[in-house]
Design a protein around this motif. Structure first.
Motif, PDB file in Angstrom:
ATOM      1  N   ILE A  70      -7.830   4.295  13.640  1.00 49.25           N
ATOM      2  CA  ILE A  70      -8.433   3.221  14.001  1.00 49.25           C
ATOM      3  C   ILE A  70      -7.995   1.846  13.069  1.00 49.25           C
ATOM      4  CG2 ILE A  70     -10.768   2.062  14.379  1.00 49.25           C
ATOM      5  CD1 ILE A  70     -11.671   4.557  15.325  1.00 49.25           C
ATOM      6  N   ILE A  71      -8.364   2.005  12.090  1.00 43.88           N
ATOM      7  CA  ILE A  71      -8.091   0.791  11.042  1.00 43.88           C
ATOM      8  C   ILE A  71      -6.685   0.523  10.740  1.00 43.88           C
ATOM      9  CG2 ILE A  71      -9.191  -0.040   8.873  1.00 43.88           C
ATOM     10  CD1 ILE A  71     -11.493   1.658   9.047  1.00 43.88           C
ATOM     11  N   PRO A  72      -6.016   1.389   9.750  1.00 42.11           N
ATOM     12  CA  PRO A  72      -4.641   0.913   9.443  1.00 42.11           C
ATOM     13  C   PRO A  72      -3.777   0.739  10.562  1.00 42.11           C
ATOM     14  CG  PRO A  72      -5.116   2.787   8.597  1.00 42.11           C
ATOM     15  CD  PRO A  72      -6.387   2.530   9.269  1.00 42.11           C
ATOM     16  N   THR A  73      -3.908   1.725  11.510  1.00 38.27           N
ATOM     17  CA  THR A  73      -2.913   1.837  12.841  1.00 38.27           C
ATOM     18  C   THR A  73      -3.098   0.703  13.901  1.00 38.27           C
ATOM     19  OG1 THR A  73      -2.786   4.001  12.202  1.00 38.27           O
ATOM     20  CG2 THR A  73      -1.454   3.300  13.973  1.00 38.27           C
ATOM     21  N   LEU A  74      -4.334   1.117  14.602  1.00 33.92           N
ATOM     22  CA  LEU A  74      -4.592   0.109  15.522  1.00 33.92           C
ATOM     23  C   LEU A  74      -4.734  -1.377  15.044  1.00 33.92           C
ATOM     24  CD1 LEU A  74      -6.795   2.261  17.959  1.00 33.92           C
ATOM     25  CD2 LEU A  74      -4.322   1.652  18.198  1.00 33.92           C
ATOM     26  N   LEU A  75      -5.505  -1.435  13.985  1.00 29.59           N
ATOM     27  CA  LEU A  75      -6.033  -2.787  13.489  1.00 29.59           C
ATOM     28  C   LEU A  75      -4.967  -3.328  12.524  1.00 29.59           C
ATOM     29  CD1 LEU A  75      -9.883  -2.711  13.127  1.00 29.59           C
ATOM     30  CD2 LEU A  75      -8.423  -3.737  15.089  1.00 29.59           C
ATOM     31  N   GLY A  76      -3.839  -2.483  12.208  1.00 29.35           N
ATOM     32  CA  GLY A  76      -2.886  -2.786  11.075  1.00 29.35           C
ATOM     33  C   GLY A  76      -1.621  -2.965  11.662  1.00 29.35           C
ATOM     34  N   HIS A  77      -0.736  -1.587  11.889  1.00 31.71           N
ATOM     35  CA  HIS A  77       0.623  -1.841  12.300  1.00 31.71           C
ATOM     36  C   HIS A  77       0.517  -2.467  13.936  1.00 31.71           C
ATOM     37  CE1 HIS A  77       2.498   0.240   9.170  1.00 31.71           C
ATOM     38  NE2 HIS A  77       1.406   0.996   8.915  1.00 31.71           N
ATOM     39  N   THR A  78      -0.400  -2.122  14.579  1.00 35.50           N
ATOM     40  CA  THR A  78      -0.264  -2.580  15.933  1.00 35.50           C
ATOM     41  C   THR A  78      -0.390  -4.242  15.937  1.00 35.50           C
ATOM     42  OG1 THR A  78      -1.520  -1.103  16.991  1.00 35.50           O
ATOM     43  CG2 THR A  78      -1.377  -2.822  18.550  1.00 35.50           C
ATOM     44  N   LEU A  79      -0.998  -4.720  15.052  1.00 31.79           N
ATOM     45  CA  LEU A  79      -0.994  -6.123  15.046  1.00 31.79           C
ATOM     46  C   LEU A  79       0.073  -6.736  14.322  1.00 31.79           C
ATOM     47  CD1 LEU A  79      -4.850  -7.160  13.792  1.00 31.79           C
ATOM     48  CD2 LEU A  79      -3.798  -6.905  16.003  1.00 31.79           C
ATOM     49  N   PHE A  80       0.989  -6.146  13.538  1.00 30.62           N
ATOM     50  CA  PHE A  80       2.169  -6.458  12.931  1.00 30.62           C
ATOM     51  C   PHE A  80       3.091  -6.455  14.025  1.00 30.62           C
ATOM     52  CE2 PHE A  80       1.274  -4.427   8.583  1.00 30.62           C
ATOM     53  CZ  PHE A  80       0.250  -5.527   8.175  1.00 30.62           C
ATOM     54  N   ASN A  81       3.005  -5.282  15.110  1.00 32.79           N
ATOM     55  CA  ASN A  81       3.778  -5.471  16.034  1.00 32.79           C
ATOM     56  C   ASN A  81       3.628  -6.601  16.987  1.00 32.79           C
ATOM     57  OD1 ASN A  81       5.274  -3.058  15.414  1.00 32.79           O
ATOM     58  ND2 ASN A  81       3.785  -1.729  16.336  1.00 32.79           N
ATOM     59  N   TRP A  82       2.539  -7.079  17.365  1.00 34.72           N
ATOM     60  CA  TRP A  82       2.133  -8.382  18.029  1.00 34.72           C
ATOM     61  C   TRP A  82       2.838  -9.395  17.513  1.00 34.72           C
ATOM     62  CZ3 TRP A  82      -0.126 -12.913  16.922  1.00 34.72           C
ATOM     63  CH2 TRP A  82      -0.719 -13.537  17.905  1.00 34.72           C
ATOM     64  N   SER A  83       2.863  -9.366  16.107  1.00 32.78           N
ATOM     65  CA  SER A  83       3.200 -10.606  15.679  1.00 32.78           C
ATOM     66  C   SER A  83       4.685 -10.888  15.530  1.00 32.78           C
ATOM     67  CB  SER A  83       2.813 -10.536  13.910  1.00 32.78           C
ATOM     68  OG  SER A  83       1.582 -10.464  13.836  1.00 32.78           O
ATOM     69  N   LEU A  84       5.526  -9.699  15.725  1.00 35.24           N
ATOM     70  CA  LEU A  84       6.762  -9.799  15.885  1.00 35.24           C
ATOM     71  C   LEU A  84       7.416 -10.789  16.680  1.00 35.24           C
ATOM     72  CD1 LEU A  84       7.977  -5.830  15.121  1.00 35.24           C
ATOM     73  CD2 LEU A  84       8.513  -7.726  13.945  1.00 35.24           C
ATOM     74  N   LYS A  85       6.614 -10.958  17.714  1.00 36.17           N
ATOM     75  CA  LYS A  85       7.156 -11.792  18.692  1.00 36.17           C
ATOM     76  C   LYS A  85       7.062 -13.375  18.459  1.00 36.17           C
ATOM     77  CE  LYS A  85       6.463 -12.742  23.812  1.00 36.17           C
ATOM     78  NZ  LYS A  85       5.854 -12.177  24.944  1.00 36.17           N
ATOM     79  N   TRP A  86       6.155 -13.564  17.461  1.00 31.10           N
ATOM     80  CA  TRP A  86       5.942 -14.970  16.874  1.00 31.10           C
ATOM     81  C   TRP A  86       6.660 -15.376  15.737  1.00 31.10           C
ATOM     82  CZ3 TRP A  86       4.714 -16.632  21.570  1.00 31.10           C
ATOM     83  CH2 TRP A  86       3.809 -15.943  22.234  1.00 31.10           C
ATOM     84  N   VAL A  87       6.652 -14.076  14.892  1.00 27.67           N
ATOM     85  CA  VAL A  87       7.325 -14.593  13.129  1.00 27.67           C
ATOM     86  C   VAL A  87       8.297 -13.382  13.080  1.00 27.67           C
ATOM     87  CG1 VAL A  87       5.106 -15.666  12.601  1.00 27.67           C
ATOM     88  CG2 VAL A  87       5.575 -12.905  12.160  1.00 27.67           C
ATOM     89  N   SER A  88       9.068 -13.727  11.980  1.00 25.12           N
ATOM     90  CA  SER A  88      10.253 -12.944  11.599  1.00 25.12           C
ATOM     91  C   SER A  88       9.797 -11.440  10.819  1.00 25.12           C
ATOM     92  CB  SER A  88      11.260 -13.393  10.733  1.00 25.12           C
ATOM     93  OG  SER A  88      10.738 -13.874   9.715  1.00 25.12           O
TER      94      SER A  88
END
Length: 302
Positions: free
Chosen positions: A221-239
Motif C-alpha cells: 500500500i505505502i511504498p508501492t501504490l503510493l510510492g512507485h506508482t506515483l513515480f510511474n505517473w510522473s514519468l509522463k510529465w518529468v524525466s
C-alpha cells in the motif's frame, strides 16, 4: 482514458515520502528477501485488479509488441532491484543502503544520454553532483568498508543500477499508456519473475505469523501504490533524471524513521548531508523547469 493533470513535483514529494517507509518495513520483517518482494507485489496486484479490470483492460489491445518488450524488461529489472535491495538490508544499515540505492543520477544521466539523447546543462550537472556529494556525507559516518557490511553496500549499489534501468524502460512506454495499465503490467511481470525466483531458491511462501502479513500488505500500500506508482505517473510529465534526483530525499526520510522506530542513531553528517541533498535537488529541478519553459516558448514562437 484521459488522466488528471496535477503538479508532478508535488506528486513526486508524496512518492518519496511513501518509499521512505520501505526500508523500515523490510528491516522489521524476518522473511527472505525474495518472499518479501513477491508478496509486496502480489498484494499490490490484487489491490489494483478491480480498477484495472473495470476501467483499463481495453487498453491492452493497443499495446505494441515493442512496448510489451519494454514493459517485460522493466518488470524484470524491478523484481531484481527489490531482491538485491532487500537482501542488502540484512547486512548493512538503513542509512547506508538507502543512500546507495538512491544514487540513481550516476546511472540515469548516462542512460538518458545514451538511449534518449537527453541533454543536461552545466547547472543541472553541478546540482546533481551536489546532491550526490550530500548522499556521501550522510553515509560517511555509517559506511563500514569491511566484511558483510561491504557486501550489503555492493548489493544496494547493484539494486540502484537495476531500478534506474526499470525507470528508463518505463519512460519510453509510459508516454503511450495510462499509469494504471502500465503499472499493473509491470507489477504483474515482476510478481511472476519473483514467484519463480522464490521457487528456485527454495524459500517458503508460508505459513507466516500475523505480523509478517501486515508488513507485506503495508509494503504493497505505502511504498508501492503510493510510492512507485506515483513515480510511474510522473514519468509522463518529468524525466527519469528528475525522478532520480527527487528520490535522493529518501535516505533522509528513511533515516528519520529508523531513528524513531528502529533506534538507529542520526549523526551530524546525516543532518548536513540531508541539507546538501535538498539544495542539489532544488537547483536541479529549477534548472530543468527553466529548460522546459524555454523549449516550450521556442516551439510556440516558431
Amino acid at each position: 482514458m484521459p488522466e488528471i493533470r496535477m503538479n508532478p513535483y508535488f506528486i513526486l514529494m508524496i512518492g518519496v515520502i511513501s518509499v521512505s517507509t520501505s526500508a523500515i518495513l523490510v528491516k522489521v520483517s524476518s522473511s527472505d528477501a525474495g518472499v518479501i518482494a513477491f508478496y509486496r507485489l502480489l498484494f499490490t496486484i490484487l489491490l489494483m485488479s478491480p480498477v484495472f479490470l473495470l476501467k483499463y483492460r481495453r487498453e491492452l489491445r493497443s499495446i505494441t509488441i515493442r512496448d510489451w518488450g519494454y514493459t517485460v524488461a522493466a518488470g524484470f529489472f524491478l523484481a531484481f532491484h527489490f531482491i538485491l535491495w532487500f537482501e542488502s538490508l540484512n547486512y548493512t544499515s538503513v542509512a547506508s543502503s538507502t543512500v546507495l540505492v538512491t544514487l540513481q543520477p550516476l546511472f540515469a544521466f548516462a542512460g538518458t544520454y545514451l538511449f534518449f539523447q537527453e541533454k543536461f546543462s552545466k547547472t543541472a550537472l553541478l546540482s546533481a553532483l551536489l546532491a550526490i556529494v550530500g548522499s556521501f556525507i550522510i553515509s560517511w559516518g555509517d559506511f563500514r568498508i569491511s566484511g558483510m557490511a561491504l557486501w550489503g553496500d555492493l548489493l544496494a549499489l547493484l539494486a540502484c543500477a537495476l531500478v534506474t534501468a526499470y525507470l528508463l524502460f518505463g519512460q519510453n512506454v509510459r508516454k503511450r499508456l495510462s499509469v494504471i495499465t502500465y503499472t499493473f503490467i509491470v507489477y504483474l511481470m515482476s510478481t511472476i519473475v519473483l514467484f519463480f525466483y522464490v521457487l528456485i531458491k527454495g524459500e517458503k511462501l508460508g505459513p507466516y505469523p500475523k505480523e509478517e502479513w501486515i508488513y507485506f500488505i503495508l509494503l504493497a500500500i505505502i511504498p508501492t501504490l503510493l510510492g512507485h506508482t506515483l513515480f510511474n505517473w510522473s514519468l509522463k510529465w518529468v524525466s527519469t533524471s528528475t525522478i532520480s534526483m527527487a528520490i535522493l530525499f529518501e535516505p533522509i526520510g528513511a533515516s528519520i524513521l529508523a531513528y524513531y522506530l528502529l533506534s538507529e542513531s542520526i549523526i551530524l553528517s546525516q543532518v548536513i548531508g540531508g541539507g546538501v541533498i535538498l539544495l542539489g535537488i532544488f537547483f536541479f529541478v529549477r534548472e530543468e523547469r527553466k529548460i522546459k519553459k524555454r523549449a516550450a516558448l521556442e516551439i510556440k514562437g516558431g
